[in-house]
Write a protein that holds these residues in place. Structure first.
Motif, short mmCIF file in Angstrom:
data_model
loop_
_atom_site.label_atom_id
_atom_site.label_comp_id
_atom_site.label_asym_id
_atom_site.label_seq_id
_atom_site.Cartn_x
_atom_site.Cartn_y
_atom_site.Cartn_z
N SER A 58 12.47 -51.63 -9.20
CA SER A 58 12.13 -53.04 -9.11
C SER A 58 12.45 -53.76 -10.42
O SER A 58 12.94 -54.89 -10.43
CB SER A 58 10.64 -53.22 -8.79
N LYS A 59 12.20 -53.08 -11.52
CA LYS A 59 12.52 -53.65 -12.82
C LYS A 59 14.03 -53.81 -12.98
O LYS A 59 14.50 -54.82 -13.52
CB LYS A 59 11.98 -52.75 -13.93
N ASP B 23 17.98 -59.01 -2.91
CA ASP B 23 16.75 -59.20 -2.13
C ASP B 23 16.57 -58.07 -1.11
O ASP B 23 15.44 -57.60 -0.87
CB ASP B 23 16.78 -60.56 -1.40
N ILE B 24 17.66 -57.64 -0.50
CA ILE B 24 17.60 -56.53 0.46
C ILE B 24 17.16 -55.25 -0.25
O ILE B 24 16.31 -54.50 0.25
CB ILE B 24 18.96 -56.34 1.14
N GLU C 33 16.15 -57.30 -13.49
CA GLU C 33 17.10 -57.50 -14.59
C GLU C 33 18.46 -57.96 -14.05
O GLU C 33 19.11 -58.85 -14.62
CB GLU C 33 17.27 -56.21 -15.38
N LEU C 34 18.89 -57.38 -12.92
CA LEU C 34 20.15 -57.78 -12.32
C LEU C 34 20.09 -59.23 -11.83
O LEU C 34 21.06 -59.98 -11.94
CB LEU C 34 20.51 -56.84 -11.16
N LYS C 35 18.94 -59.62 -11.27
CA LYS C 35 18.78 -61.01 -10.83
C LYS C 35 18.86 -61.96 -12.01
O LYS C 35 19.43 -63.05 -11.93
CB LYS C 35 17.45 -61.18 -10.10
N HIS D 200 23.51 -66.18 -14.44
CA HIS D 200 24.57 -66.71 -15.32
C HIS D 200 25.90 -66.87 -14.59
O HIS D 200 26.86 -67.38 -15.18
CB HIS D 200 24.74 -65.80 -16.53
N ASN D 201 25.99 -66.41 -13.35
CA ASN D 201 27.22 -66.61 -12.59
C ASN D 201 27.43 -68.09 -12.30
O ASN D 201 26.56 -68.75 -11.76
CB ASN D 201 27.18 -65.83 -11.27
N ARG D 202 28.58 -68.58 -12.67
CA ARG D 202 28.91 -69.99 -12.47
C ARG D 202 30.03 -70.12 -11.45
O ARG D 202 30.78 -69.17 -11.21
CB ARG D 202 29.34 -70.63 -13.79
#
Length: 241
Positions: free
Chosen positions: A133-134, A120-121, A138-140, A145-147
Motif C-alpha cells: 500500500s505504501k 486503484d485496482i 508512492e507511485l500515485k 507529475h505526469n503532464r
C-alpha cells in the motif's frame, strides 16, 4: 539579467565566445584522442558550424568552418536532421496547445489517468499489505507529475472537430510516423523494427526506410513533412465545431 541581454551585440558576443571555447576543446577531442572523446568532438564541431549561420545573419559576417572529411560532413547533416524533426514536432505541439487554450479545451494526461486506474485496482487488492500500500501511494505521488504530452494535445484538438474517423486515423498515423522519424534521427541506432517500418509506411513515410531496413532521410523530406503539417492544421480549422 540586464535589459540589454537580448541585443544583437550580446548574442554575437555569446556566440563568438562559445565558438572560441568549443574550438579550444579540439586539443582534447581530435585523434589520437580516445574514441569516446572523438564522438564528443564531432558533436562539438557540429555545434560550431550550426552557430555560424545565426551569427553571420546578425552581422553579415564571414564565419566559416570546413569539415575534416566526408564522414564529419555526414555527422553535421545528421545534426540538421535531428534539429528539423525535433523542431517540427515541438512547433506542432505548441500550435496544438494554442488551439486547445484558445478554445478553452481541457487537456488531461491520458497516461496519468490510465496509471491512476491501474493503481486503484492494485490498491483494492492489497489491503492486507502495508508495504504494498505504501508503494502504491508512492507511485500515485509520482504519477501526479505526469503532464499532457504531444498525443494528449493532438487527441484533444481532434476531439473538438467534426472530422470523420478516417481523417482522424490518417493524422494519427502521420504523427506517429513523424515521431518515429524524430526518435530515429536522435539516436545512434537507426535500425527499424518491423513495427516501426509498418508505422512509417502507414503514416506516409515509406521513403525513410532503406533497403536494409534502417532509417534514412535527406533535406528533400523537410518540405514534404512541413506541407503535410500545414495541411493538418488547415483540416483542423475547417473541421472545428
Amino acid at each position: 539579467m540586464s535589459t540589454n541581454s537580448h541585443t544583437p551585440e550580446n548574442h554575437l558576443h555569446a556566440i563568438d565566445t562559445s565558438i572560441a571555447e568549443l574550438k579550444d576543446l579540439e586539443r582534447r577531442t581530435i585523434a589520437p584522442a580516445s574514441i569516446p572523446h572523438q564522438f564528443i568532438g564531432t558533436m562539438v564541431d557540429n555545434t560550431m558550424v550550426l552557430l555560424t549561420t545565426p551569427a553571420n545573419i546578425l552581422d553579415q559576417g564571414g564565419r566559416s568552418f570546413s569539415c575534416t572529411g566526408f564522414e564529419t560532413w555526414i555527422s553535421l547533416m545528421q545534426a540538421v536532421h535531428r534539429s528539423f524533426y525535433s523542431s517540427i514536432l515541438l512547433a506542432t505541439e505548441r500550435a496544438l496547445k494554442f488551439i486547445c487554450d484558445e478554445q478553452n479545451l481541457e487537456v488531461n494526461s491520458r497516461r496519468k489517468l490510465k496509471h491512476d486506474v491501474l493503481l486503484d485496482i492494485i490498491q483494492a487488492n492489497i489491503q492486507n499489505s502495508p508495504a504494498a500500500s505504501k508503494a502504491v501511494a508512492e507511485l500515485k505521488k509520482q504519477n501526479k507529475h505526469n503532464r499532457p504530452d504531444f498525443s494528449d494535445y493532438l487527441e484533444c484538438a481532434l476531439d473538438a472537430t467534426n472530422l470523420d474517423k478516417e481523417t482522424i486515423v490518417k493524422w494519427r498515423k502521420f504523427f506517429r510516423a513523424l515521431s518515429i522519424a524524430r526518435n530515429k534521427a536522435s539516436h545512434s541506432n537507426t535500425a527499424l523494427t518491423e513495427a516501426e517500418k509498418a508505422d512509417l509506411r502507414d503514416g506516409g513515410f515509406a521513403l525513410l526506410i532503406s533497403d536494409t531496413g534502417i532509417f534514412v532521410t535527406n533535406p528533400r523530406n523537410y518540405a514534404q513533412a512541413s506541407i503535410l503539417v500545414l495541411d493538418f492544421f488547415d483540416e483542423l480549422q475547417k473541421g472545428r465545431h
